[in-house]
Design an enzyme around this catalytic site. Structure first.
Site, PDB file in Angstrom:
ATOM      1  N   THR A 171      17.555  22.884  32.795  1.00 59.32           N
ATOM      2  CA  THR A 171      18.292  24.284  33.191  1.00 59.32           C
ATOM      3  C   THR A 171      17.384  24.852  31.823  1.00 59.32           C
ATOM      4  O   THR A 171      17.249  25.726  31.863  1.00 59.32           O
ATOM      5  CB  THR A 171      19.921  24.367  33.151  1.00 59.32           C
ATOM      6  OG1 THR A 171      19.355  23.319  31.315  1.00 59.32           O
ATOM      7  CG2 THR A 171      20.967  23.832  33.606  1.00 59.32           C
ATOM      8  N   CYS A 172      17.515  23.812  31.026  1.00 55.79           N
ATOM      9  CA  CYS A 172      15.917  24.861  30.049  1.00 55.79           C
ATOM     10  C   CYS A 172      15.077  25.617  30.349  1.00 55.79           C
ATOM     11  O   CYS A 172      14.196  26.143  29.667  1.00 55.79           O
ATOM     12  CB  CYS A 172      15.295  23.609  28.558  1.00 55.79           C
ATOM     13  SG  CYS A 172      16.963  23.026  27.752  1.00 55.79           S
ATOM     14  N   PHE A 173      13.917  25.124  30.933  1.00 54.52           N
ATOM     15  CA  PHE A 173      13.302  25.559  32.307  1.00 54.52           C
ATOM     16  C   PHE A 173      13.395  26.018  33.318  1.00 54.52           C
ATOM     17  O   PHE A 173      12.551  26.946  33.885  1.00 54.52           O
ATOM     18  CB  PHE A 173      12.603  24.653  32.433  1.00 54.52           C
ATOM     19  CG  PHE A 173      12.065  23.747  30.839  1.00 54.52           C
ATOM     20  CD1 PHE A 173      11.178  24.700  30.295  1.00 54.52           C
ATOM     21  CD2 PHE A 173      12.518  22.322  30.740  1.00 54.52           C
ATOM     22  CE1 PHE A 173      11.353  23.786  28.537  1.00 54.52           C
ATOM     23  CE2 PHE A 173      12.148  21.786  29.897  1.00 54.52           C
ATOM     24  CZ  PHE A 173      11.662  22.388  28.528  1.00 54.52           C
TER      25      PHE A 173
END
Length: 453
Positions: free
Chosen positions: A402-404
């Site tokens: 999710t961070c990327f």
């Protein structure tokens, strides 16, 4: 005009009289002229102000702590409450970052916040019915059906009974979240009634706004006002009207005085017109304290006076983006890794996503990004969607970072199996890093007690 907006007095409190010198400004403040403004008139001042006040040299703001897993038999407070109590104690200038206003530490969970945890916790705050049942109060948001906009579609009003310091603090935090959504261009899944958006950008409410959220109440007032048309006279007025004083129904369903001392002012046939006028005036202003608290929170993050250049719809789009997840938009911002656009795996994926309902695409967005909405303007999507082919056993479950904003797809033997695996993942895997490889870094080191969470 977009370069000289500073010369305009946009405050609704300082326009006591109109003349041919200030009629245009008055038209903007009152809202009639706002739909005529070119987009650059209301967007460029906001963009420039946000740019000048941006925190430089930092990837994220102060760290806050969230506990979602209950321990010792005690249920955790809603994450909205946990985060609100910490964020409102911070310095406003420390929160004006381009992406992460604060960094989230999840106690007892396997996740390190590189952006995904921040996004995911904000999304979780607005998952219905969490918003309705998890806030400590009477609820901050009062649900109401809107007729005739979308039948059976819920929108929310601010609860006028939520006026304690704790409630107003939470309204302020809601404003901070709205400001963060505008500044970071990461929209919220927040369903507010149109009249609330009008108040937030200081457009005066009219009777039609009240009709949208409480048509039955307006019809009742009209019946009282024109009760003589039904053959009711002063003699039998109280036999037909169950009210005997200047009290009326609030948005939360409670009977309240519509003017100070209204409980002791009798309602009669002769003063019914004044009663109706006062009742309407009360309902159009009953949320003023809550709206002021939200605007105060927004002022921490964005220049609130510039909201007076926006229509209610424009403000809603800035804060909430688009409710529909467009596959075409995702295709415009996609980047492929270890695979190309012509690969069968990619073709199957896009066909599957197109076959999904919008509700499923919302779940997919949360699975791959932690968010549930896209900005209204495609150019505002700051992070490209990544599709990566990974070397794993055939027909395995997909994974994401999710961070990327990254989806990792293993090989599949058919599109049907891919769709089945993807549906299972988005419906059953809403927690980040459940392999707990970061768990040792997120243990609760007695920094807070159960009462803090």
């Amino acid at each position: 005009m977009y370069s000289s907006w500073r010369l305009l007095n946009l405050s609704p409190n300082n326009q006591n009289s109109t003349s041919h010198y200030n009629a245009g400004t008055w038209g903007i403040v009152q809202g009639q002229l706002r739909p005529l403004l070119a987009p650059r008139v209301y967007t460029l001042p906001m963009v420039r102000s946000i740019g000048k006040t941006m925190v430089q040299g930092k990837n994220y703001g102060p760290q806050i702590t969230v506990k979602r897993i209950s321990t010792r038999g005690r249920k955790c407070k809603p994450i909205f409450v946990q985060i609100a109590r910490q964020v409102v104690k911070l310095n406003a200038s420390d929160l004006r970052l381009p992406s992460r206003a604060w960094k989230v530490k999840l106690v007892g969970e396997g996740a390190d916040d590189a952006g995904g945890v921040f996004d995911d916790t904000i999304t979780e705050m607005f998952v219905w019915p969490v918003t309705m049942v998890c806030l400590e109060m009477p609820c901050l948001l009062h649900g109401t059906r809107i007729f005739p906009l979308i039948l059976c579609s819920f929108r929310f009003l601010f609860n006028p009974s939520a006026c304690l310091d704790e409630h107003l603090m939470q309204f302020k935090f809601l404003g901070i979240l709205m400001g963060v959504a505008i500044r970071t261009k990461k929209p919220l899944d927040l369903h507010l009634a149109p009249m609330v958006w009008k108040q937030l950008c200081c457009i005066p409410l009219i009777l039609e706004d009240l009709e949208e959220v409480d048509l039955l109440y307006v019809q009742t007032l009209n019946s009282i006002l024109h009760i003589e048309d039904s053959g009711i006279t002063e003699e039998n007025f109280h036999e037909m009207i169950p009210l005997d004083s200047f009290v009326g129904q609030s948005a939360d369903g409670k009977m309240v005085p519509i003017i100070p001392g209204g409980n002791s002012i009798p309602l009669t046939f002769s003063n019914r017109k004044e009663y109706v006028e006062r009742a309407i005036e009360y309902r159009l202003h009953e949320m003023d304290r809550q709206v002021a608290a939200v605007r105060e929170g927004m002022s921490w993050i964005v220049p609130v006076p510039l909201l007076s250049l926006l229509t209610a719809k424009q403000l809603e789009q800035m804060v909430c983006g688009m409710p529909e997840i467009s596959v075409e938009v995702l295709k415009k911002v996609v980047r492929y890794r270890e695979v190309d656009e012509q690969h069968q795996l990619v073709q199957w994926f896009w066909h599957t996503l197109e076959e999904f309902s919008n509700e499923e695409r919302v779940l997919f967005m949360r699975f791959v990004s932690g968010r549930s909405r896209l900005p209204a303007n495609t150019a505002d999507i700051s992070q490209r969607f990544q599709i990566m082919k990974v070397d794993r056993p055939y027909d395995s479950l997909p994974t994401s970072q999710t961070c990327f904003f990254q989806l990792r797809l293993p090989p599949y033997s058919s599109q049907l199996i891919m769709a089945e695996r993807l549906r299972y993942a988005i419906n059953n895997c809403r927690s980040i890093d459940m392999d707990n490889y970061m768990l040792s870094r997120n243990v609760d080191n007695a920094e807070g007690s159960d009462t803090d969470y």
